[in-house]
Design a protein around this motif. Structure first.
Motif, short mmCIF file in Angstrom:
data_model
loop_
_atom_site.label_atom_id
_atom_site.label_comp_id
_atom_site.label_asym_id
_atom_site.label_seq_id
_atom_site.Cartn_x
_atom_site.Cartn_y
_atom_site.Cartn_z
N ARG A 71 0.84 -1.21 0.00
CA ARG A 71 0.00 0.00 0.00
C ARG A 71 0.87 1.26 0.00
N ARG A 72 1.91 1.26 0.85
CA ARG A 72 2.80 2.44 0.90
C ARG A 72 3.51 2.63 -0.44
N LEU A 73 4.00 1.54 -1.02
CA LEU A 73 4.72 1.64 -2.29
C LEU A 73 3.81 2.18 -3.39
N ARG A 74 2.56 1.76 -3.40
CA ARG A 74 1.62 2.29 -4.40
C ARG A 74 1.41 3.79 -4.21
N GLY A 75 1.31 4.23 -2.95
CA GLY A 75 1.19 5.66 -2.67
C GLY A 75 2.43 6.42 -3.07
N GLU A 76 3.59 5.85 -2.80
CA GLU A 76 4.86 6.48 -3.19
C GLU A 76 4.97 6.57 -4.71
N ALA A 77 4.54 5.51 -5.40
CA ALA A 77 4.57 5.51 -6.86
C ALA A 77 3.66 6.59 -7.42
N THR A 78 2.48 6.75 -6.83
CA THR A 78 1.56 7.81 -7.25
C THR A 78 2.20 9.18 -7.07
N ALA A 79 2.88 9.38 -5.94
CA ALA A 79 3.56 10.66 -5.69
C ALA A 79 4.69 10.88 -6.69
N TRP A 80 5.47 9.82 -7.00
CA TRP A 80 6.57 9.96 -7.97
C TRP A 80 6.02 10.33 -9.33
N LEU A 81 4.95 9.67 -9.77
CA LEU A 81 4.36 9.97 -11.07
C LEU A 81 3.84 11.41 -11.12
N ALA A 82 3.26 11.88 -10.02
CA ALA A 82 2.77 13.26 -9.97
C ALA A 82 3.93 14.25 -10.03
N ALA A 83 5.06 13.91 -9.44
CA ALA A 83 6.23 14.79 -9.43
C ALA A 83 7.02 14.72 -10.75
N HIS A 84 6.75 13.72 -11.56
CA HIS A 84 7.46 13.52 -12.83
C HIS A 84 6.47 13.33 -13.97
N PRO A 85 5.69 14.38 -14.29
CA PRO A 85 4.63 14.23 -15.29
C PRO A 85 5.13 13.89 -16.69
N HIS A 86 6.41 14.11 -16.96
CA HIS A 86 6.97 13.79 -18.28
C HIS A 86 7.22 12.28 -18.44
N HIS A 87 7.16 11.53 -17.36
CA HIS A 87 7.31 10.07 -17.43
C HIS A 87 5.92 9.44 -17.38
N ARG A 88 5.52 8.88 -18.48
CA ARG A 88 4.22 8.24 -18.57
C ARG A 88 4.38 6.84 -19.14
N GLY A 89 3.45 6.00 -18.85
CA GLY A 89 3.45 4.64 -19.36
C GLY A 89 2.75 3.72 -18.39
N GLU A 90 2.74 2.45 -18.72
CA GLU A 90 2.20 1.47 -17.80
C GLU A 90 3.08 1.44 -16.56
N VAL A 91 2.56 0.88 -15.49
CA VAL A 91 3.29 0.81 -14.22
C VAL A 91 3.40 -0.65 -13.82
N ARG A 92 4.58 -0.99 -13.27
CA ARG A 92 4.82 -2.35 -12.79
C ARG A 92 5.57 -2.27 -11.47
N PHE A 93 5.30 -3.24 -10.59
CA PHE A 93 5.99 -3.31 -9.30
C PHE A 93 6.78 -4.61 -9.24
N ASP A 94 8.10 -4.48 -9.10
CA ASP A 94 9.00 -5.63 -9.03
C ASP A 94 9.64 -5.70 -7.65
N VAL A 95 10.10 -6.90 -7.31
CA VAL A 95 10.92 -7.10 -6.10
C VAL A 95 12.20 -7.77 -6.55
N ILE A 96 13.32 -7.25 -6.05
CA ILE A 96 14.62 -7.87 -6.32
C ILE A 96 15.21 -8.32 -4.98
N GLY A 97 15.47 -9.62 -4.89
CA GLY A 97 16.12 -10.18 -3.72
C GLY A 97 17.60 -10.37 -4.01
N VAL A 98 18.42 -9.94 -3.07
CA VAL A 98 19.88 -10.05 -3.23
C VAL A 98 20.44 -10.80 -2.04
N TRP A 99 21.24 -11.83 -2.34
CA TRP A 99 21.94 -12.58 -1.30
C TRP A 99 23.43 -12.46 -1.55
#
Length: 119
Positions: free
Chosen positions: A75-103
């Motif tokens: 939920r927080r990440l979706r809200g953060e993504a919405t804020a980022w998109l609002a702050a960067h109106p020149h970046h448009r497109g579909e949205v995807r959420f990935d997770v990268i695990g590093v060991w």
């Protein structure tokens, strides 16, 4: 967080950033902060804006990295993504959420798991 935990997390983000770049994604932002919180990595995969949560683990004691991405974090990440998109109106497109695990490994490169479209 301790200095060691911070260092491990920063290492994981560098590995994840390199992984995305080698996969052909363009890094747009790293550790972007807003009132809702922080997004680890933001990238572009052709026409898709990718919001990426990075989880670095030194062992499997706490489970898989994707297990650490709780419904509250989603939920927080979706809200953060919405804020980022609002702050960067020149970046448009579909949205995807990935997770990268590093060991990190004792020898050789870190082991990386990239979950595309994790949620």
């Amino acid at each position: 967080m301790t200095a060691q935990t911070d260092a491990v997390g920063a290492y994981g983000e560098r590995v994840a950033m390199r992984t995305l770049a080698l996969a052909g994604l363009t890094i747009l932002d790293r550790n972007w902060r807003c009132a809702e919180g922080e997004i680890d990595l933001i990238a572009r995969d052709e026409r898709v804006i990718v919001f990426c949560e990075v989880k670095t683990r030194r062992s499997r004691w706490f489970g898989q990295p994707i297990d650490a991405v709780t419904p509250a974090r989603v939920r927080r990440l979706r809200g953060e993504a919405t804020a980022w998109l609002a702050a960067h109106p020149h970046h448009r497109g579909e949205v995807r959420f990935d997770v990268i695990g590093v060991w990190p490994q004792r020898r050789g490169p870190a082991r990386v798991e990239h979950v595309v479209g994790a949620f």
